[in-house]
Design a protein around this motif. Structure first.
Motif, PDB file in Angstrom:
ATOM      1  N   GLU A  22      17.974  38.685  76.810  1.00 42.65           N
ATOM      2  CA  GLU A  22      18.818  37.582  76.325  1.00 42.65           C
ATOM      3  C   GLU A  22      18.153  36.853  75.164  1.00 42.65           C
ATOM      4  OE1 GLU A  22      19.542  35.048  79.644  1.00 42.65           O
ATOM      5  OE2 GLU A  22      20.637  36.577  80.782  1.00 42.65           O
ATOM      6  N   TYR A  23      16.856  36.654  75.275  1.00 39.84           N
ATOM      7  CA  TYR A  23      16.091  35.976  74.224  1.00 39.84           C
ATOM      8  C   TYR A  23      16.074  36.818  72.949  1.00 39.84           C
ATOM      9  CZ  TYR A  23      12.222  33.157  72.320  1.00 39.84           C
ATOM     10  OH  TYR A  23      11.427  32.347  71.546  1.00 39.84           O
ATOM     11  N   GLU A  24      15.903  38.128  73.119  1.00 41.15           N
ATOM     12  CA  GLU A  24      15.880  39.033  71.972  1.00 41.15           C
ATOM     13  C   GLU A  24      17.239  39.086  71.277  1.00 41.15           C
ATOM     14  OE1 GLU A  24      12.583  42.433  73.090  1.00 41.15           O
ATOM     15  OE2 GLU A  24      14.556  42.549  74.032  1.00 41.15           O
ATOM     16  N   LEU A  25      18.311  39.113  72.053  1.00 43.19           N
ATOM     17  CA  LEU A  25      19.656  39.172  71.468  1.00 43.19           C
ATOM     18  C   LEU A  25      19.976  37.899  70.692  1.00 43.19           C
ATOM     19  CD1 LEU A  25      21.652  40.860  74.384  1.00 43.19           C
ATOM     20  CD2 LEU A  25      21.029  41.864  72.183  1.00 43.19           C
ATOM     21  N   ALA A  26      19.569  36.747  71.226  1.00 42.61           N
ATOM     22  CA  ALA A  26      19.783  35.485  70.514  1.00 42.61           C
ATOM     23  C   ALA A  26      19.025  35.488  69.189  1.00 42.61           C
ATOM     24  CB  ALA A  26      19.336  34.312  71.383  1.00 42.61           C
ATOM     25  N   ASP A  27      17.812  36.039  69.205  1.00 38.88           N
ATOM     26  CA  ASP A  27      17.014  36.130  67.974  1.00 38.88           C
ATOM     27  C   ASP A  27      17.667  37.087  66.985  1.00 38.88           C
ATOM     28  OD1 ASP A  27      14.386  35.736  66.476  1.00 38.88           O
ATOM     29  OD2 ASP A  27      14.355  37.899  66.766  1.00 38.88           O
ATOM     30  N   ALA A  28      18.224  38.193  67.481  1.00 43.50           N
ATOM     31  CA  ALA A  28      18.864  39.182  66.604  1.00 43.50           C
ATOM     32  C   ALA A  28      20.049  38.583  65.861  1.00 43.50           C
ATOM     33  CB  ALA A  28      19.305  40.393  67.429  1.00 43.50           C
ATOM     34  N   ARG A  29      20.793  37.729  66.527  1.00 45.98           N
ATOM     35  CA  ARG A  29      21.999  37.157  65.913  1.00 45.98           C
ATOM     36  C   ARG A  29      21.687  36.227  64.746  1.00 45.98           C
ATOM     37  NH1 ARG A  29      23.126  36.508  71.575  1.00 45.98           N
ATOM     38  NH2 ARG A  29      24.459  38.210  72.306  1.00 45.98           N
ATOM     39  N   GLN A  30      20.482  35.659  64.714  1.00 45.89           N
ATOM     40  CA  GLN A  30      20.140  34.736  63.631  1.00 45.89           C
ATOM     41  C   GLN A  30      19.131  35.337  62.651  1.00 45.89           C
ATOM     42  OE1 GLN A  30      18.518  31.297  65.588  1.00 45.89           O
ATOM     43  NE2 GLN A  30      16.623  32.319  66.172  1.00 45.89           N
ATOM     44  N   SER A  31      18.896  36.640  62.743  1.00 47.12           N
ATOM     45  CA  SER A  31      17.910  37.281  61.874  1.00 47.12           C
ATOM     46  C   SER A  31      18.425  37.417  60.447  1.00 47.12           C
ATOM     47  CB  SER A  31      17.546  38.663  62.425  1.00 47.12           C
ATOM     48  OG  SER A  31      18.661  39.542  62.330  1.00 47.12           O
ATOM     49  N   THR A  32      17.489  37.513  59.514  1.00 44.11           N
ATOM     50  CA  THR A  32      17.803  37.766  58.112  1.00 44.11           C
ATOM     51  C   THR A  32      16.982  38.964  57.650  1.00 44.11           C
ATOM     52  OG1 THR A  32      16.082  36.224  57.375  1.00 44.11           O
ATOM     53  CG2 THR A  32      18.313  35.335  57.637  1.00 44.11           C
ATOM     54  N   ILE A  33      17.430  39.596  56.580  1.00 44.44           N
ATOM     55  CA  ILE A  33      16.714  40.762  56.075  1.00 44.44           C
ATOM     56  C   ILE A  33      15.479  40.305  55.302  1.00 44.44           C
ATOM     57  CG2 ILE A  33      17.946  40.961  53.862  1.00 44.44           C
ATOM     58  CD1 ILE A  33      18.063  44.044  54.534  1.00 44.44           C
ATOM     59  N   MET A  34      14.391  41.045  55.425  1.00 39.99           N
ATOM     60  CA  MET A  34      13.145  40.677  54.763  1.00 39.99           C
ATOM     61  C   MET A  34      13.217  40.993  53.268  1.00 39.99           C
ATOM     62  SD  MET A  34      11.334  39.310  57.136  1.00 39.99           S
ATOM     63  CE  MET A  34       9.620  39.273  56.593  1.00 39.99           C
ATOM     64  N   PRO A  35      12.469  40.239  52.449  1.00 44.21           N
ATOM     65  CA  PRO A  35      12.500  40.446  51.004  1.00 44.21           C
ATOM     66  C   PRO A  35      12.179  41.890  50.617  1.00 44.21           C
ATOM     67  CG  PRO A  35      11.318  38.423  51.526  1.00 44.21           C
ATOM     68  CD  PRO A  35      11.577  39.118  52.824  1.00 44.21           C
ATOM     69  N   GLU A  36      12.967  42.441  49.708  1.00 39.12           N
ATOM     70  CA  GLU A  36      12.758  43.775  49.116  1.00 39.12           C
ATOM     71  C   GLU A  36      12.948  44.934  50.095  1.00 39.12           C
ATOM     72  OE1 GLU A  36      12.494  44.158  45.938  1.00 39.12           O
ATOM     73  OE2 GLU A  36      12.411  42.012  45.559  1.00 39.12           O
ATOM     74  N   CYS A  37      13.429  44.644  51.291  1.00 38.11           N
ATOM     75  CA  CYS A  37      13.651  45.702  52.279  1.00 38.11           C
ATOM     76  C   CYS A  37      14.663  46.726  51.759  1.00 38.11           C
ATOM     77  CB  CYS A  37      14.139  45.092  53.588  1.00 38.11           C
ATOM     78  SG  CYS A  37      14.699  46.291  54.817  1.00 38.11           S
ATOM     79  N   GLU A  38      15.779  46.246  51.252  1.00 41.52           N
ATOM     80  CA  GLU A  38      16.845  47.155  50.811  1.00 41.52           C
ATOM     81  C   GLU A  38      16.388  48.035  49.654  1.00 41.52           C
ATOM     82  OE1 GLU A  38      20.928  44.744  51.655  1.00 41.52           O
ATOM     83  OE2 GLU A  38      19.403  43.727  50.437  1.00 41.52           O
ATOM     84  N   ASN A  39      15.612  47.481  48.726  1.00 40.33           N
ATOM     85  CA  ASN A  39      15.130  48.262  47.588  1.00 40.33           C
ATOM     86  C   ASN A  39      14.179  49.374  48.030  1.00 40.33           C
ATOM     87  OD1 ASN A  39      16.607  46.812  45.717  1.00 40.33           O
ATOM     88  ND2 ASN A  39      14.957  45.355  45.300  1.00 40.33           N
ATOM     89  N   LEU A  40      13.308  49.065  49.000  1.00 39.54           N
ATOM     90  CA  LEU A  40      12.390  50.081  49.511  1.00 39.54           C
ATOM     91  C   LEU A  40      13.160  51.198  50.198  1.00 39.54           C
ATOM     92  CD1 LEU A  40       9.688  51.325  50.293  1.00 39.54           C
ATOM     93  CD2 LEU A  40       9.541  49.684  52.181  1.00 39.54           C
ATOM     94  N   LEU A  41      14.115  50.850  51.053  1.00 43.43           N
ATOM     95  CA  LEU A  41      14.881  51.865  51.766  1.00 43.43           C
ATOM     96  C   LEU A  41      15.718  52.700  50.802  1.00 43.43           C
ATOM     97  CD1 LEU A  41      16.034  49.869  54.924  1.00 43.43           C
ATOM     98  CD2 LEU A  41      14.119  51.456  54.697  1.00 43.43           C
ATOM     99  N   LEU A  42      16.243  52.070  49.745  1.00 43.91           N
ATOM    100  CA  LEU A  42      16.992  52.811  48.725  1.00 43.91           C
ATOM    101  C   LEU A  42      16.087  53.829  48.038  1.00 43.91           C
ATOM    102  CD1 LEU A  42      19.483  53.339  46.977  1.00 43.91           C
ATOM    103  CD2 LEU A  42      18.758  51.418  45.512  1.00 43.91           C
ATOM    104  N   TYR A  43      14.862  53.412  47.690  1.00 44.39           N
ATOM    105  CA  TYR A  43      13.916  54.323  47.041  1.00 44.39           C
ATOM    106  C   TYR A  43      13.610  55.516  47.951  1.00 44.39           C
ATOM    107  CZ  TYR A  43       9.540  56.316  45.428  1.00 44.39           C
ATOM    108  OH  TYR A  43       8.565  57.203  45.036  1.00 44.39           O
ATOM    109  N   LEU A  44      13.381  55.253  49.224  1.00 44.44           N
ATOM    110  CA  LEU A  44      13.057  56.333  50.156  1.00 44.44           C
ATOM    111  C   LEU A  44      14.229  57.302  50.300  1.00 44.44           C
ATOM    112  CD1 LEU A  44      11.156  54.267  52.876  1.00 44.44           C
ATOM    113  CD2 LEU A  44      10.160  55.825  51.196  1.00 44.44           C
ATOM    114  N   ARG A  45      15.458  56.783  50.335  1.00 42.35           N
ATOM    115  CA  ARG A  45      16.629  57.669  50.397  1.00 42.35           C
ATOM    116  C   ARG A  45      16.730  58.516  49.138  1.00 42.35           C
ATOM    117  NH1 ARG A  45      19.203  53.171  52.683  1.00 42.35           N
ATOM    118  NH2 ARG A  45      20.182  52.629  50.698  1.00 42.35           N
TER     119      ARG A  45
END
Length: 213
Positions: free
Chosen positions: A65-88
């Motif tokens: 329950e604690y983990e799910l509450a944390d998941a709902r308010q999470s944000t993406i970390m800086p530059e995460c999307e750019n790194l994953l795009l490069y790897l793809r």
């Protein structure tokens, strides 16, 4: 103390989830106190060692329950999307190995529309610092562990990588961490890792070209 595995040719990347790819505000010291677990004890081990099935289930559900509450308010970390795009773009396989429960991991990853070849939660294998999940992914990918980079923000990540004979990348998020010397690579944010992987790929290409000549 663990000596880091050298980081050379990287053909696959495995990530931790919380505060590596997405933010987490989980306060495990507070949670230990709520569940009667001492500060020195790993919370998941504490719960798994409880002999009373009813109590073990009750405390496990509170963690979820604690983990799910944390998941709902999470944000993406800086530059995460750019790194994953490069790897793809480079056709480098990616996976996530997290101590989160499967529900919370899926909620975070789906919410931020992230894509991975595989996601492993604590229900599938012994949780980090055990290396089992990392080794299973290496087997699935048919890659030597030394050619897979494990990226995380905590000592358990570095220990799991070491036990799997994998190089590790520690993301500090600007913090001064006491276990920094146990990582193969240290970056403040993920954009620096993108730069390092680009440089490695360039150097590998240069070496290949020089051998052909």
């Amino acid at each position: 103390m663990y000596a880091p595995i050298p980081c050379n040719m990287i053909c696959g990347v495995i990530f931790d989830l919380d505060n590596t790819l997405v933010s987490s505000a989980l306060d495990f010291d507070w949670l230990r106190q709520q569940l009667g677990c001492t500060v020195e004890t790993d919370l998941l081990e504490y719960i798994s060692d409880i002999s009373d099935l009813s109590l073990r289930t009750q405390l496990g559900n509170k963690v979820i329950e604690y983990e799910l509450a944390d998941a709902r308010q999470s944000t993406i970390m800086p530059e995460c999307e750019n790194l994953l795009l490069y790897l793809r773009q480079q056709k480098i396989p990616t996976a996530v190995v997290t101590r989160n429960c499967a529900q919370a991991a899926k909620l975070k990853i789906d919410h931020h529309q992230l894509q991975f070849d595989r996601i492993v939660s604590r229900e599938e294998f012994p949780p980090k610092p055990a290396p089992d999940a990392l080794l299973d992914i290496a087997k699935q990918w048919r890659l030597a562990p030394k050619n897979i980079l494990y990226v995380g923000d905590y000592i358990y990540d570095l220990q799991a990588a070491f036990h799997a004979n994998m190089p590790s990348c520690l993301v500090t998020n600007g913090e001064e961490l006491p276990f920094i010397d146990q990582a193969s690579i240290v970056v403040q944010q993920l954009d620096s890792l993108t730069d390092i992987l680009r440089e490695q790929a360039y150097m590998s290409l240069q070496e290949h070209d020089s051998v052909e000549v």
